[in-house]
Motif scaffolding. Structure first.
Motif, PDB file in Angstrom:
ATOM      1  N   MET A 116     -13.007 -23.690  19.611  1.00 53.98           N
ATOM      2  CA  MET A 116     -11.599 -24.750  19.586  1.00 53.98           C
ATOM      3  C   MET A 116     -12.094 -25.651  18.300  1.00 53.98           C
ATOM      4  SD  MET A 116      -9.694 -27.057  22.307  1.00 53.98           S
ATOM      5  CE  MET A 116      -8.813 -25.713  23.217  1.00 53.98           C
ATOM      6  N   ASP A 117     -11.346 -25.808  17.527  1.00 52.40           N
ATOM      7  CA  ASP A 117     -11.668 -26.599  16.506  1.00 52.40           C
ATOM      8  C   ASP A 117     -11.481 -28.348  16.724  1.00 52.40           C
ATOM      9  OD1 ASP A 117      -8.837 -27.128  15.929  1.00 52.40           O
ATOM     10  OD2 ASP A 117      -9.031 -25.956  13.950  1.00 52.40           O
ATOM     11  N   ARG A 118     -11.829 -29.240  15.940  1.00 51.86           N
ATOM     12  CA  ARG A 118     -11.788 -30.660  16.134  1.00 51.86           C
ATOM     13  C   ARG A 118     -10.195 -30.875  16.249  1.00 51.86           C
ATOM     14  NH1 ARG A 118     -15.799 -33.847  12.245  1.00 51.86           N
ATOM     15  NH2 ARG A 118     -16.808 -34.698  14.072  1.00 51.86           N
ATOM     16  N   LYS A 119      -9.228 -30.484  15.618  1.00 48.53           N
ATOM     17  CA  LYS A 119      -7.924 -30.958  15.607  1.00 48.53           C
ATOM     18  C   LYS A 119      -7.518 -30.517  16.934  1.00 48.53           C
ATOM     19  CE  LYS A 119      -6.951 -30.755  10.676  1.00 48.53           C
ATOM     20  NZ  LYS A 119      -6.400 -30.189   9.784  1.00 48.53           N
ATOM     21  N   ARG A 120      -7.906 -29.355  17.452  1.00 47.02           N
ATOM     22  CA  ARG A 120      -7.127 -28.930  18.633  1.00 47.02           C
ATOM     23  C   ARG A 120      -7.479 -29.742  19.958  1.00 47.02           C
ATOM     24  NH1 ARG A 120      -6.811 -22.241  18.185  1.00 47.02           N
ATOM     25  NH2 ARG A 120      -5.391 -22.411  16.616  1.00 47.02           N
ATOM     26  N   SER A 121      -8.906 -30.104  19.823  1.00 44.16           N
ATOM     27  CA  SER A 121      -9.707 -30.767  20.639  1.00 44.16           C
ATOM     28  C   SER A 121      -9.070 -32.176  20.879  1.00 44.16           C
ATOM     29  CB  SER A 121     -11.233 -30.985  20.518  1.00 44.16           C
ATOM     30  OG  SER A 121     -11.655 -29.776  20.627  1.00 44.16           O
ATOM     31  N   ASP A 158     -15.810 -26.712  22.432  1.00 42.92           N
ATOM     32  CA  ASP A 158     -14.577 -25.730  22.806  1.00 42.92           C
ATOM     33  C   ASP A 158     -14.601 -25.793  24.424  1.00 42.92           C
ATOM     34  OD1 ASP A 158     -17.166 -24.540  23.143  1.00 42.92           O
ATOM     35  OD2 ASP A 158     -16.387 -22.338  22.990  1.00 42.92           O
ATOM     36  N   ASP A 159     -15.569 -25.956  25.132  1.00 43.83           N
ATOM     37  CA  ASP A 159     -15.432 -25.635  26.580  1.00 43.83           C
ATOM     38  C   ASP A 159     -14.776 -27.096  26.701  1.00 43.83           C
ATOM     39  OD1 ASP A 159     -16.784 -23.368  26.476  1.00 43.83           O
ATOM     40  OD2 ASP A 159     -18.635 -24.252  27.259  1.00 43.83           O
ATOM     41  N   THR A 160     -15.093 -28.253  26.458  1.00 43.99           N
ATOM     42  CA  THR A 160     -14.406 -29.649  26.624  1.00 43.99           C
ATOM     43  C   THR A 160     -12.934 -29.413  26.366  1.00 43.99           C
ATOM     44  OG1 THR A 160     -16.571 -30.567  26.221  1.00 43.99           O
ATOM     45  CG2 THR A 160     -14.400 -31.910  26.384  1.00 43.99           C
ATOM     46  N   GLY A 161     -12.333 -28.736  25.076  1.00 49.48           N
ATOM     47  CA  GLY A 161     -11.101 -28.944  24.839  1.00 49.48           C
ATOM     48  C   GLY A 161     -10.434 -27.789  25.654  1.00 49.48           C
ATOM     49  N   LEU A 162     -11.022 -26.912  26.055  1.00 50.69           N
ATOM     50  CA  LEU A 162     -10.503 -25.909  27.284  1.00 50.69           C
ATOM     51  C   LEU A 162     -10.139 -26.595  28.476  1.00 50.69           C
ATOM     52  CD1 LEU A 162      -9.152 -23.163  27.599  1.00 50.69           C
ATOM     53  CD2 LEU A 162     -11.509 -22.391  28.225  1.00 50.69           C
ATOM     54  N   SER A 176     -18.678 -18.517  32.331  1.00 45.99           N
ATOM     55  CA  SER A 176     -19.198 -17.570  31.931  1.00 45.99           C
ATOM     56  C   SER A 176     -20.369 -18.167  31.067  1.00 45.99           C
ATOM     57  CB  SER A 176     -18.358 -16.469  31.554  1.00 45.99           C
ATOM     58  OG  SER A 176     -18.036 -16.345  30.197  1.00 45.99           O
ATOM     59  N   PRO A 177     -21.541 -17.409  30.846  1.00 43.91           N
ATOM     60  CA  PRO A 177     -22.424 -17.996  29.978  1.00 43.91           C
ATOM     61  C   PRO A 177     -22.020 -17.168  28.431  1.00 43.91           C
ATOM     62  CG  PRO A 177     -23.227 -15.670  31.210  1.00 43.91           C
ATOM     63  CD  PRO A 177     -21.946 -16.301  31.880  1.00 43.91           C
ATOM     64  N   ILE A 178     -21.127 -16.175  28.515  1.00 44.41           N
ATOM     65  CA  ILE A 178     -20.535 -15.841  27.043  1.00 44.41           C
ATOM     66  C   ILE A 178     -19.512 -16.806  26.562  1.00 44.41           C
ATOM     67  CG2 ILE A 178     -19.468 -13.881  25.829  1.00 44.41           C
ATOM     68  CD1 ILE A 178     -20.739 -12.153  28.055  1.00 44.41           C
ATOM     69  N   ASP A 179     -19.716 -17.313  25.329  1.00 42.97           N
ATOM     70  CA  ASP A 179     -18.945 -18.301  24.742  1.00 42.97           C
ATOM     71  C   ASP A 179     -18.568 -17.819  23.172  1.00 42.97           C
ATOM     72  OD1 ASP A 179     -18.446 -20.124  26.438  1.00 42.97           O
ATOM     73  OD2 ASP A 179     -20.092 -21.514  25.860  1.00 42.97           O
ATOM     74  N   ALA A 180     -17.445 -18.196  22.852  1.00 42.74           N
ATOM     75  CA  ALA A 180     -17.206 -17.849  21.351  1.00 42.74           C
ATOM     76  C   ALA A 180     -18.029 -18.671  20.536  1.00 42.74           C
ATOM     77  CB  ALA A 180     -15.494 -18.307  21.231  1.00 42.74           C
ATOM     78  N   ILE A 181     -18.356 -20.070  20.994  1.00 45.08           N
ATOM     79  CA  ILE A 181     -19.379 -20.786  20.217  1.00 45.08           C
ATOM     80  C   ILE A 181     -20.351 -21.056  21.112  1.00 45.08           C
ATOM     81  CG2 ILE A 181     -19.687 -23.082  18.963  1.00 45.08           C
ATOM     82  CD1 ILE A 181     -16.405 -22.909  18.424  1.00 45.08           C
ATOM     83  N   PRO A 182     -21.517 -20.638  20.970  1.00 43.06           N
ATOM     84  CA  PRO A 182     -22.724 -20.824  21.963  1.00 43.06           C
ATOM     85  C   PRO A 182     -22.822 -22.367  22.201  1.00 43.06           C
ATOM     86  CG  PRO A 182     -23.495 -19.271  20.170  1.00 43.06           C
ATOM     87  CD  PRO A 182     -22.149 -19.825  19.938  1.00 43.06           C
ATOM     88  N   ASP A 183     -23.268 -22.672  23.334  1.00 42.85           N
ATOM     89  CA  ASP A 183     -23.364 -23.944  23.766  1.00 42.85           C
ATOM     90  C   ASP A 183     -24.838 -24.445  23.265  1.00 42.85           C
ATOM     91  OD1 ASP A 183     -21.067 -24.147  25.287  1.00 42.85           O
ATOM     92  OD2 ASP A 183     -21.954 -23.551  27.144  1.00 42.85           O
ATOM     93  N   MET A 184     -25.644 -23.748  22.691  1.00 39.84           N
ATOM     94  CA  MET A 184     -26.704 -24.236  22.093  1.00 39.84           C
ATOM     95  C   MET A 184     -26.511 -24.887  20.675  1.00 39.84           C
ATOM     96  SD  MET A 184     -29.388 -21.026  22.786  1.00 39.84           S
ATOM     97  CE  MET A 184     -28.539 -19.714  22.024  1.00 39.84           C
ATOM     98  N   ILE A 185     -25.510 -24.662  20.104  1.00 41.20           N
ATOM     99  CA  ILE A 185     -25.129 -25.596  19.035  1.00 41.20           C
ATOM    100  C   ILE A 185     -24.638 -26.755  19.468  1.00 41.20           C
ATOM    101  CG2 ILE A 185     -23.483 -25.752  16.879  1.00 41.20           C
ATOM    102  CD1 ILE A 185     -23.520 -22.569  17.227  1.00 41.20           C
ATOM    103  N   PRO A 186     -25.446 -28.052  19.195  1.00 38.04           N
ATOM    104  CA  PRO A 186     -25.299 -29.227  19.795  1.00 38.04           C
ATOM    105  C   PRO A 186     -23.897 -29.732  20.206  1.00 38.04           C
ATOM    106  CG  PRO A 186     -26.951 -29.128  18.024  1.00 38.04           C
ATOM    107  CD  PRO A 186     -26.133 -27.896  17.904  1.00 38.04           C
ATOM    108  N   VAL A 187     -22.931 -30.112  19.124  1.00 32.06           N
ATOM    109  CA  VAL A 187     -21.714 -30.646  19.589  1.00 32.06           C
ATOM    110  C   VAL A 187     -20.748 -29.905  19.639  1.00 32.06           C
ATOM    111  CG1 VAL A 187     -20.248 -32.399  18.648  1.00 32.06           C
ATOM    112  CG2 VAL A 187     -22.662 -32.815  18.550  1.00 32.06           C
ATOM    113  N   VAL A 188     -20.344 -28.656  18.552  1.00 29.65           N
ATOM    114  CA  VAL A 188     -19.629 -27.974  18.634  1.00 29.65           C
ATOM    115  C   VAL A 188     -19.615 -26.951  19.710  1.00 29.65           C
ATOM    116  CG1 VAL A 188     -18.477 -26.034  17.090  1.00 29.65           C
ATOM    117  CG2 VAL A 188     -19.844 -28.030  16.018  1.00 29.65           C
TER     118      VAL A 188
END
Length: 120
Positions: free
Chosen positions: A1-6, A83-87, A67-79
């Motif tokens: 989820m990009d910044r605008k959607r969040s 996506d999880d927070t926006g959802l 689930s541990p599978i994400d469109a954007i992995p949680d290992m990438i610091p902020v981004v």
């Protein structure tokens, strides 16, 4: 989820929260307690204010967050967390808004016909 959607999800969540503070509107705690009753009424077909499609999207959203599978992995610091927070914000907003409508439906005597629904 990009910044605008969040940002949009956060704005919508804030708007729904402000709705809970209005004098005659059900409060946040009352809406939270109504969620299980609303889900039962939707599954039984008694409440038509929430579609099975919306219910399915909420279930898929919950599976995505858990689930541990994400469109954007949680290992990438902020981004990765954005996506999880926006959802999660979207899901909370839909549940709080729908629960408010459900409480109003309950207070109104549980009508079986919704406004705008064709009557046989």
């Amino acid at each position: 989820m990009d910044r605008k959607r969040s940002a949009a999800a956060a704005g919508q969540a804030w708007q729904v929260y402000r709705e809970t503070l209005e004098p005659d509107a059900p409060g946040l705690w009352e809406r939270a307690r109504a969620v299980p009753r609303m889900l039962k009424a939707v599954l039984r077909g008694q409440y038509k204010g929430m579609s099975f499609g919306t219910l399915g999207l909420l279930a898929l959203g919950l599976v995505y967050i858990i689930s541990p599978i994400d469109a954007i992995p949680d290992m990438i610091p902020v981004v990765g967390i954005a996506d999880d927070t926006g959802l999660a914000l979207w899901m909370a907003t839909v549940l709080v808004k729908s629960a408010g409508d459900f409480v109003a439906w309950e207070r109104g005597g549980r009508p079986t016909v919704l406004v705008g629904e064709p009557v046989d």
